[in-house]
Design a protein around this motif. Structure first.
Motif, PDB file in Angstrom:
ATOM      1  N   SER A   8       1.091  -1.190  -0.069  1.00 47.38           N
ATOM      2  CA  SER A   8      -0.074   0.059   0.004  1.00 47.38           C
ATOM      3  C   SER A   8       0.873   1.162   0.042  1.00 47.38           C
ATOM      4  CB  SER A   8      -0.909   0.063   1.205  1.00 47.38           C
ATOM      5  OG  SER A   8       0.089   0.259   2.265  1.00 47.38           O
ATOM      6  N   ARG A   9       0.271   2.455  -0.308  1.00 44.96           N
ATOM      7  CA  ARG A   9       1.045   3.587  -0.188  1.00 44.96           C
ATOM      8  C   ARG A   9       1.603   3.855   1.082  1.00 44.96           C
ATOM      9  NH1 ARG A   9      -1.266   9.525  -0.913  1.00 44.96           N
ATOM     10  NH2 ARG A   9      -2.685   9.034   0.657  1.00 44.96           N
ATOM     11  N   LEU A  10       0.963   3.905   2.027  1.00 47.02           N
ATOM     12  CA  LEU A  10       1.692   3.989   3.481  1.00 47.02           C
ATOM     13  C   LEU A  10       2.864   3.107   3.559  1.00 47.02           C
ATOM     14  CD1 LEU A  10       2.100   5.505   5.934  1.00 47.02           C
ATOM     15  CD2 LEU A  10       0.367   4.178   7.068  1.00 47.02           C
ATOM     16  N   THR A  11       2.680   1.709   3.624  1.00 52.04           N
ATOM     17  CA  THR A  11       3.550   0.813   3.541  1.00 52.04           C
ATOM     18  C   THR A  11       5.020   1.069   2.996  1.00 52.04           C
ATOM     19  OG1 THR A  11       1.933  -0.704   4.122  1.00 52.04           O
ATOM     20  CG2 THR A  11       4.089  -1.736   3.420  1.00 52.04           C
ATOM     21  N   LEU A  12       4.665   1.482   1.664  1.00 52.67           N
ATOM     22  CA  LEU A  12       5.970   1.816   0.629  1.00 52.67           C
ATOM     23  C   LEU A  12       6.693   3.058   1.133  1.00 52.67           C
ATOM     24  CD1 LEU A  12       4.691   0.267  -2.828  1.00 52.67           C
ATOM     25  CD2 LEU A  12       5.969  -0.624  -1.139  1.00 52.67           C
ATOM     26  N   ALA A  13       5.789   3.866   1.633  1.00 50.56           N
ATOM     27  CA  ALA A  13       6.575   5.162   2.065  1.00 50.56           C
ATOM     28  C   ALA A  13       7.496   4.995   3.211  1.00 50.56           C
ATOM     29  CB  ALA A  13       5.420   6.211   2.323  1.00 50.56           C
ATOM     30  N   LEU A  14       6.901   4.006   4.161  1.00 44.19           N
ATOM     31  CA  LEU A  14       7.613   3.575   5.244  1.00 44.19           C
ATOM     32  C   LEU A  14       9.062   2.653   5.046  1.00 44.19           C
ATOM     33  CD1 LEU A  14       4.780   2.648   7.917  1.00 44.19           C
ATOM     34  CD2 LEU A  14       6.167   4.919   7.941  1.00 44.19           C
ATOM     35  N   VAL A  15       8.801   2.212   3.955  1.00 48.16           N
ATOM     36  CA  VAL A  15       9.933   1.211   3.227  1.00 48.16           C
ATOM     37  C   VAL A  15      11.217   2.333   2.838  1.00 48.16           C
ATOM     38  CG1 VAL A  15      10.754  -0.341   1.637  1.00 48.16           C
ATOM     39  CG2 VAL A  15       8.740  -0.931   2.994  1.00 48.16           C
ATOM     40  N   ASP A  16      10.806   3.373   2.317  1.00 44.47           N
ATOM     41  CA  ASP A  16      11.686   4.059   1.294  1.00 44.47           C
ATOM     42  C   ASP A  16      12.897   4.466   2.301  1.00 44.47           C
ATOM     43  OD1 ASP A  16      10.417   3.545  -1.062  1.00 44.47           O
ATOM     44  OD2 ASP A  16       9.413   5.341  -0.965  1.00 44.47           O
ATOM     45  N   VAL A  67      11.732  -1.359  -8.130  1.00 47.04           N
ATOM     46  CA  VAL A  67      10.571  -1.108  -8.787  1.00 47.04           C
ATOM     47  C   VAL A  67       9.603  -1.186  -7.774  1.00 47.04           C
ATOM     48  CG1 VAL A  67       8.503  -1.841 -10.293  1.00 47.04           C
ATOM     49  CG2 VAL A  67      10.863  -1.880 -11.003  1.00 47.04           C
ATOM     50  N   HIS A  68       8.572  -0.306  -7.187  1.00 51.23           N
ATOM     51  CA  HIS A  68       7.377  -0.090  -6.499  1.00 51.23           C
ATOM     52  C   HIS A  68       6.270  -0.473  -7.137  1.00 51.23           C
ATOM     53  CE1 HIS A  68      10.407   1.449  -3.808  1.00 51.23           C
ATOM     54  NE2 HIS A  68       9.714   1.914  -3.104  1.00 51.23           N
ATOM     55  N   HIS A  69       5.326  -1.194  -6.602  1.00 45.10           N
ATOM     56  CA  HIS A  69       3.998  -1.318  -7.209  1.00 45.10           C
ATOM     57  C   HIS A  69       3.148  -1.070  -6.062  1.00 45.10           C
ATOM     58  CE1 HIS A  69       5.079  -3.473 -10.743  1.00 45.10           C
ATOM     59  NE2 HIS A  69       6.026  -4.079 -10.237  1.00 45.10           N
ATOM     60  N   VAL A  70       2.498   0.381  -6.069  1.00 44.78           N
ATOM     61  CA  VAL A  70       1.448   0.710  -5.030  1.00 44.78           C
ATOM     62  C   VAL A  70       0.109   0.329  -5.295  1.00 44.78           C
ATOM     63  CG1 VAL A  70       0.415   2.809  -4.023  1.00 44.78           C
ATOM     64  CG2 VAL A  70       2.851   2.795  -4.775  1.00 44.78           C
ATOM     65  N   VAL A  71      -0.324  -0.613  -4.297  1.00 45.72           N
ATOM     66  CA  VAL A  71      -1.856  -1.022  -4.608  1.00 45.72           C
ATOM     67  C   VAL A  71      -2.611  -0.611  -3.345  1.00 45.72           C
ATOM     68  CG1 VAL A  71      -0.878  -3.379  -5.779  1.00 45.72           C
ATOM     69  CG2 VAL A  71      -0.956  -3.365  -3.392  1.00 45.72           C
ATOM     70  N   ARG A  72      -3.869  -1.074  -3.652  1.00 49.67           N
ATOM     71  CA  ARG A  72      -4.744  -0.635  -2.626  1.00 49.67           C
ATOM     72  C   ARG A  72      -5.966  -1.803  -2.677  1.00 49.67           C
ATOM     73  NH1 ARG A  72      -8.299   4.360  -3.136  1.00 49.67           N
ATOM     74  NH2 ARG A  72      -9.787   2.990  -1.923  1.00 49.67           N
ATOM     75  N   GLU A  73      -6.913  -1.979  -1.718  1.00 56.23           N
ATOM     76  CA  GLU A  73      -7.888  -2.623  -1.689  1.00 56.23           C
ATOM     77  C   GLU A  73      -8.451  -3.010  -2.793  1.00 56.23           C
ATOM     78  OE1 GLU A  73      -9.220   0.642   0.969  1.00 56.23           O
ATOM     79  OE2 GLU A  73      -7.461  -0.376   0.485  1.00 56.23           O
ATOM     80  N   VAL A  95      -7.202  -7.095  -0.288  1.00 53.70           N
ATOM     81  CA  VAL A  95      -8.400  -6.835   0.603  1.00 53.70           C
ATOM     82  C   VAL A  95      -7.987  -6.164   1.617  1.00 53.70           C
ATOM     83  CG1 VAL A  95     -10.067  -8.062   1.819  1.00 53.70           C
ATOM     84  CG2 VAL A  95      -9.105  -9.246  -0.205  1.00 53.70           C
ATOM     85  N   ALA A  96      -8.761  -4.854   2.026  1.00 56.68           N
ATOM     86  CA  ALA A  96      -8.555  -4.072   3.237  1.00 56.68           C
ATOM     87  C   ALA A  96      -8.884  -4.832   4.495  1.00 56.68           C
ATOM     88  CB  ALA A  96      -9.645  -3.041   3.123  1.00 56.68           C
ATOM     89  N   VAL A  97      -8.006  -4.847   5.170  1.00 53.26           N
ATOM     90  CA  VAL A  97      -7.945  -5.193   6.712  1.00 53.26           C
ATOM     91  C   VAL A  97      -7.680  -4.345   7.759  1.00 53.26           C
ATOM     92  CG1 VAL A  97      -7.596  -7.635   6.210  1.00 53.26           C
ATOM     93  CG2 VAL A  97      -5.736  -6.150   6.804  1.00 53.26           C
ATOM     94  N   ASN A  98      -8.320  -4.082   8.852  1.00 48.38           N
ATOM     95  CA  ASN A  98      -8.059  -3.335  10.054  1.00 48.38           C
ATOM     96  C   ASN A  98      -7.174  -3.739  10.851  1.00 48.38           C
ATOM     97  OD1 ASN A  98      -9.282  -2.442  12.922  1.00 48.38           O
ATOM     98  ND2 ASN A  98      -8.899  -0.844  11.492  1.00 48.38           N
ATOM     99  N   HIS A  99      -6.189  -2.805  11.351  1.00 44.03           N
ATOM    100  CA  HIS A  99      -4.955  -3.255  12.072  1.00 44.03           C
ATOM    101  C   HIS A  99      -4.384  -1.775  12.816  1.00 44.03           C
ATOM    102  CE1 HIS A  99      -1.651  -5.333  13.798  1.00 44.03           C
ATOM    103  NE2 HIS A  99      -0.773  -4.804  12.742  1.00 44.03           N
ATOM    104  N   SER A 100      -3.634  -1.875  13.402  1.00 40.36           N
ATOM    105  CA  SER A 100      -3.051  -0.609  14.324  1.00 40.36           C
ATOM    106  C   SER A 100      -2.116  -0.053  13.715  1.00 40.36           C
ATOM    107  CB  SER A 100      -2.576  -1.350  15.661  1.00 40.36           C
ATOM    108  OG  SER A 100      -1.484  -2.112  15.312  1.00 40.36           O
ATOM    109  N   ILE A 101      -2.180   0.073  12.274  1.00 40.17           N
ATOM    110  CA  ILE A 101      -1.679   0.979  11.476  1.00 40.17           C
ATOM    111  C   ILE A 101      -2.639   1.138  10.180  1.00 40.17           C
ATOM    112  CG2 ILE A 101      -0.185  -0.894  10.231  1.00 40.17           C
ATOM    113  CD1 ILE A 101       2.167   1.198   9.885  1.00 40.17           C
ATOM    114  N   PRO A 102      -2.605   2.270   9.546  1.00 36.73           N
ATOM    115  CA  PRO A 102      -3.470   2.395   8.437  1.00 36.73           C
ATOM    116  C   PRO A 102      -2.851   1.463   7.365  1.00 36.73           C
ATOM    117  CG  PRO A 102      -3.032   4.574   9.503  1.00 36.73           C
ATOM    118  CD  PRO A 102      -2.153   3.573  10.089  1.00 36.73           C
ATOM    119  N   ASP A 103      -3.727   1.520   6.378  1.00 36.04           N
ATOM    120  CA  ASP A 103      -3.373   0.881   4.816  1.00 36.04           C
ATOM    121  C   ASP A 103      -2.932  -0.505   5.155  1.00 36.04           C
ATOM    122  OD1 ASP A 103      -3.941   2.271   2.694  1.00 36.04           O
ATOM    123  OD2 ASP A 103      -2.111   2.862   2.334  1.00 36.04           O
TER     124      ASP A 103
END
Length: 559
Positions: free
Chosen positions: A106-114, A126-132, A146-154
């Motif tokens: 997801s967008r947030l996940t890859l932003a935290l990886v960079d 190569v980054h592939h940004v995906v969403r639910e 698939v979207a799932v709810n957790h203690s971090i967004p996205d």
């Protein structure tokens, strides 16, 4: 559960999906699962485990990449389910071995990886940004998110379709029906996938022992409000640097009560800047300032958001508790809010920090005396609910200690799922003709990061460090005359780590000389045999007389 007679797996048969967990099964952390079909590989998550007190000097613990080192070129992509360290923290170390593996998340996940990749001076792959709802193929792997709810967004679950069948990986998830960001776990998508046919369900086990449903994040708001309403001086809040929902609650409370917020700790500053830039964090106007500016305000206007909720020795909160932080100095009457759960193994560290803060006069609010944190993982009721919706053919509990995996397996069987695969790290599971089974085991271990070294420190070195820390060490130097073949000087004995004087060892000096001379008389000519004689002699004596088992370093010099 632990199978002692497992052999290396057979060659992968055509038409079979192979699943190998390299981390996360038997511990909470280090999550990494490998999927292989027709010689092509997909990796889901690549996280770290944080060391315990029994692993001194270790910075991080990585999954063991050994089983896939000869298949690096076959990796189609790495899919990241969310941005927590136990799912993304080891990615730079994998990319050191092949730096062009595509990354999917997801967008947030890859932003935290960079930033991690930049810290390791790695070229961004190569980054592939995906969403639910997105669907994407990599080689033989057709992925749906698939979207799932957790203690971090996205956070995302991922369905992996192959000709051998579909695997559904939940990642970390829960079923909060009133999440702060309004993004719920998409049970309709789970049901749709279940109707299509989920052949292998890999599901989060962390809270499988906890009955009922996990408490909603919104239920914490009253406890946070109570802290802000009653505190008359500075408020320090410690939480995970990735817990943006909790930070949002703190920002809102600070704005309501006329306080300013400063971030303390490098990861907190970095992550909240990323979250705000991407719109995952709504920052009220004028509330956030530089932490050093906040420290100059009247205490009743200050809120400091800090890292270190797990008692990490070098974290901002630990330095505050020790009185060694460069600009945050606690005063009696300050309030410290530990807004996080307790990761197993960190109990002593957290208790030490709480005691240090209390000693300085702070009012410490924590999970033991207030509802200040809820889990990010599904409890038993939610898991049962999910099993009944998905109705998978095979279940493989993941993400948890052994007791969590077993409890999750029991839940699956309770709803009538007959084929439950209880695996551990390194177990090889094949899905063939709709049936999942353990077919072997690959060698995996803990890979320790110690400073700049990766994998050089072994369990033996850690054992030596613990012995040095707990029992001290003794050095014994003996000089042997190469002409006469007798001890000509020594033994010179020095000890560190205990209140021993050199004179305490006078009774054992002659027995050491006798032991070395006896070895020489038996025809030994190498110093190793003499050193072993020294080690045995003084080791037995110290164990009997002083009830200690120190590290013994014998040195025999031929002169």
């Amino acid at each position: 559960m632990h199978l002692t007679n497992l052999l290396p797996p057979p060659d992968l048969e055509s038409g079979t999906l192979r699943v190998i967990p390299l981390g996360g099964l038997g511990e909470v952390g280090r999550n990494m699962t490998v999927f292989e079909y027709e010689g092509r590989v997909l990796v889901v998550d690549c996280g770290v485990l944080f060391p315990e007190e029994q692993q001194p000097g270790v910075d991080l613990i990585l999954p063991d990449f050994g089983p896939i080192r000869d298949k690096l070129d076959a990796i189609e992509a790495v899919v990241l389910t969310h941005g927590h360290e136990d799912h993304i923290g080891a990615l730079p170390y994998l990319l050191r071995e092949r730096n062009d593996i595509p990354i999917v998340g997801s967008r947030l996940t890859l932003a935290l990886v960079d930033p991690k990749l930049r810290e390791h001076r790695l070229r961004e792959p190569v980054h592939h940004v995906v969403r639910e709802g997105d669907r994407m193929s990599f080689g033989p792997f057709d992925l749906e998110f698939v979207a799932v709810n957790h203690s971090i967004p996205d956070a995302l679950a991922v369905a992996i379709r192959t000709p051998a069948g579909m695997a559904l990986v939940t990642g970390d998830f829960k079923m909060d029906q009133l999440p702060l960001d309004g993004r719920i776990t998409d049970l309709r998508a789970f049901a749709r996938l279940g109707e299509e046919g989920v052949d292998l369900f890999l599901t989060d086990s962390t809270n499988a022992e906890v009955p009922g449903f996990t408490t909603s994040e919104r239920n914490i708001t009253p406890a946070i409000e109570q802290v802000f309403r009653t505190s008359e001086q500075r408020i320090i809040v410690a939480c995970f640097a990735s817990h943006m929902h909790r930070v949002q609650q703190i920002l809102d409370a600070a704005a309501k009560h006329g306080r300013k917020v400063g971030y303390v700790g490098r990861s907190m500053v970095r992550n909240m800047a990323i979250a705000a830039d991407l719109g995952y964090l709504t920052v009220p106007d004028g509330v956030v300032r530089d932490a050093k500016e906040i420290a100059e305000l009247p205490p009743s206007k200050q809120v400091l958001l800090s890292t270190g909720s797990q008692g990490e020795p070098m974290s901002a909160l630990s330095r505050i508790a020790n009185g060694t932080h460069n600009f945050v100095h606690l005063a009696p009457g300050d309030t410290v809010l530990l807004a996080s759960s307790l990761i197993p193994g960190n109990e002593n560290s957290v208790s030490r920090v709480i005691n240090g803060l209390t000693r300085l006069g702070a009012n410490v609010v924590h999970k033991g005396n207030a509802l200040v944190h809820v889990s990010g993982h599904a409890s038993a009721g939610e898991l049962l609910y999910t099993y009944n919706i998905v109705r998978p053919k095979n279940v493989m509990p993941v993400h948890g200690e052994v007791r969590h995996l077993v409890a999750n397996a029991d839940l699956a069987r309770a709803v009538g799922i007959e084929n439950v695969v209880l695996a551990e790290d390194g177990y090889v599971v094949d899905l063939r003709d709709g049936v999942a089974s353990i077919v072997g085991k690959v060698d995996v271990g803990l890979v320790f990061v110690d400073g700049n070294t990766v994998g050089d420190v072994t369990e033996i070195e850690l054992k030596d460090r613990l012995i040095l820390a707990e029992e001290g060490f003794i050095s014994v130097i003996v000089v042997v005359d190469s002409v006469s073949g007798k001890v000509s000087a020594g033994p010179e004995i020095h000890a560190r780590g205990h209140v021993w004087e050199d004179s305490d060892f006078d009774p054992i000096r002659q027995p050491i000389i006798d032991a070395v001379n006896a070895v020489i008389a038996e025809g030994a000519t190498d110093t190793y045999a003499m050193q072993q004689a020294v080690r045995r002699t003084i080791g037995r004596w110290v164990g009997t007389k002083m009830r200690r088992r120190p590290m013994i370093i014998p040195v025999v010099i031929e002169a």
